[in-house]
Design a protein around this motif. Structure first.
Motif, mmCIF file in Angstrom:
data_model
loop_
_atom_site.group_PDB
_atom_site.id
_atom_site.type_symbol
_atom_site.label_atom_id
_atom_site.label_comp_id
_atom_site.label_asym_id
_atom_site.label_seq_id
_atom_site.Cartn_x
_atom_site.Cartn_y
_atom_site.Cartn_z
ATOM 1 N N GLN A 46 3.019 0.725 10.862
ATOM 2 C CA GLN A 46 2.132 1.265 9.827
ATOM 3 C C GLN A 46 2.007 0.276 8.668
ATOM 4 N N GLN B 287 -1.382 -1.502 7.548
ATOM 5 C CA GLN B 287 -1.916 -1.119 6.230
ATOM 6 C C GLN B 287 -2.216 -2.321 5.345
ATOM 7 N N ILE C 166 -5.051 3.009 11.890
ATOM 8 C CA ILE C 166 -5.568 2.060 10.911
ATOM 9 C C ILE C 166 -5.660 0.710 11.624
ATOM 10 N N ASN D 296 -6.066 -3.423 11.393
ATOM 11 C CA ASN D 296 -5.963 -4.574 10.509
ATOM 12 C C ASN D 296 -6.265 -5.812 11.342
ATOM 13 N N VAL E 4 0.847 -1.192 0.000
ATOM 14 C CA VAL E 4 0.000 0.000 0.000
ATOM 15 C C VAL E 4 0.885 1.247 0.000
ATOM 16 N N ASP E 5 1.994 1.144 0.740
ATOM 17 C CA ASP E 5 2.910 2.265 0.884
ATOM 18 C C ASP E 5 3.755 2.415 -0.390
#
Ligand code: TYD
Ligand code: MG
Length: 456
Positions: A111, A115, A142, A144, A77-78
């Motif tokens: 992160q 993510q 976020i 998950n 995603v990053d």
């Protein structure tokens, strides 16, 4: 009880010796040998997590007989991480992620863990408690459902949990806190770090799960632990930046699966790290009035062009010896450029203090910034502003000649995209047609011509 065996290890490079020695024959450092207990279990090399030992004796194959599999990568995603990894995460790769304390390594990795909603991620932490990690995750904001957190430092226990959870991505924070039962020295020592990394390497290769290892950096700026760690892993990423600035740079130091001159940029915010997709816009200050001593350089960081502000201040030296100080630019290169101005163009800078600053806490190595530096110095010296629709992309040689830089088309296109009107470049670029661009190309051969063009 296994027989206790001790060995001496150089804490700098990891070389071992049966006896203590003062100077390491391998890296030349003094007083780096420390005695560590190495208790060998029956077969420490056997992998503790799988039994895929086929016993097949490898035999050489012709290169064109080896069936080539389509290189598979996991897109993240990053986007910045994708970029520095060379276009996504390679399954089974071992990635060392280094950086100074407090720079944001744990934040970036957590992160990443939160993510990637499509991956089952195991985040192993030997540094923080579950509550601390939860607090941080809430701060990042976020969630998950597939992210597992384990606070454990013993590799055997970690591999037991791995066998149950079967993660698709493993993150270890940090390699210096791990310890394995196969080696008896304390966590963080060379033999522990090496052995733990070796176990994780075998795990990554046998299970094809990508593994991120967070590593600390010593005061000298190298990754703590033996140099062998860098040789073992597939990729070494380094997180850099001035802690007082909000920007963080992610660099590739080594990459078996991609180029090493890629750069990722993040901004540290209250709620985690934000990707900076368009660095030029933040590295140039929007201002209304014109000030002297400020120029814009068009740089390449890896394959990405970006524009950056260069500031210089030239003032009469208050004391006998003039000061030269620079942030983000090599001081010796600045001295060289000042000498060129003095010798070739007759500017009397020998009695002046010169201060140079690159915006955003960035360290620039691209020689394409030379002309912007020189012009910022000249502008401050003459106290004449350079219009903010002008930018620069050229190297300055020892005789004051304006030299071409690589990837000039890309630089021109970036400057044009950001609305600049003029770009100063070398006249020695081949095959550039001024008519192709919506920006005026000022092609220069010597530093005097630039000076005349700007202030004449
Ligand atoms: P951290 O990831 O703990 O650093 P490392 O693991 O490299 O030692 O980052 C800590 C710093 O980041 C700390 O000074 C606070 C800051 N921070 C933010 O500014 N915003 C945030 O959302 C988070 C989680 C941390
Ligand atoms: Mg940390």
């Amino acid at each position: 009880m296994a027989k206790t065996k001790t060995q001496f290890f150089c804490q700098n490079c990891g070389t071992s010796s049966p006896k203590w020695i003062g100077k390491c024959p391998s890296c030349g450092e003094w007083n780096t040998y420390v005695e560590e207990i190495v208790a060998k279990s029956n077969d420490p090399r056997s992998s503790p997590f799988s039994s895929k030992n086929t016993g097949r004796a490898p035999k050489p194959l012709k290169l064109n007989e080896i069936s080539g599999t389509e290189e598979h990568r996991i897109p993240l995603v990053d986007q910045e991480l994708n970029r520095v990894l060379g276009g996504g995460l390679v399954p089974g790769s071992l990635i060392l992620f280094g950086g100074e304390p407090g720079i944001g390594k744990s934040t970036l990795m957590l992160q990443l863990a939160t993510q990637e909603k499509n991956l089952r991620v195991l985040y192993v932490s030997g540094e923080e408690s579950e509550q601390q990690i939860k607090m941080r995750a809430e701060r990042i904001g976020i969630a998950n459902e597939n992210c597992f957190v384990l606070t454990e430092t013993n590799t055997q226990n970690i591999f037991q949990q791995i066998a149950q959870i079967e993660p698709q991505l493993l993150i270890v924070d940090s390699i210096q806190t791990l310890h394995t039962a196969h080696v008896e020295s304390s966590p963080g020592s060379v033999s522990q770090v090496r052995e733990c990394a070796g176990e994780l390497l075998r795990y990554a290769k046998e299970s094809n799960v990508p593994v991120f290892l967070i590593g600390h950096i010593t005061k000298e700026g190298s990754l703590a632990g033996p140099k062998v760690l860098e040789h073992m892993v597939d990729t070494v990423l380094q997180f850099e930046g001035d802690r007082n600035h909000v920007y963080r740079l992610l660099r590739t130091i080594k990459n078996r699966f991609g180029s090493t001159n890629e750069l990722g940029i993040y901004e540290m915010q209250g709620s985690g790290l934000r990707e900076v997709a368009n660095p030029s816009e933040i590295l140039i200050t929007a201002r209304d009035e014109q000030v002297s001593g400020v120029t814009i350089a068009v740089l390449m960081e890896g394959l990405r062009p970006m524009l950056i502000e260069t500031q210089a201040l030239v003032s009469t030296a208050a004391y006998g010896t003039p000061q030269r100080s620079s942030t983000g630019f090599d001081l010796r290169r600045l001295a060289m450029l000042l000498a060129v101005l003095e010798k070739r163009c007759g500017f009397r800078l020998g009695t002046k203090d010169v201060f140079l600053n690159i915006a955003g806490g960035l360290k620039v190595e691209d020689p394409g910034i030379d002309l912007a530096v020189v012009c910022a110095v000249l502008s401050s010296n003459a106290d004449i502003p350079i219009h903010n629709s002008i930018c620069f992309a050229a190297e300055v040689g020892l005789s004051g000649e304006i030299r071409p830089v690589q990837r000039i088309e890309q630089r021109i296109a970036e400057a044009e995209k950001l609305g600049f009107k003029e770009i100063y470049i070398s006249k020695y670029h081949k095959g550039l047609k001024a008519g192709d661009y919506g920006i005026q190309l000022r092609q220069m051969g010597k530093i005097e011509e630039v000076f005349a063009g700007l202030f004449g």
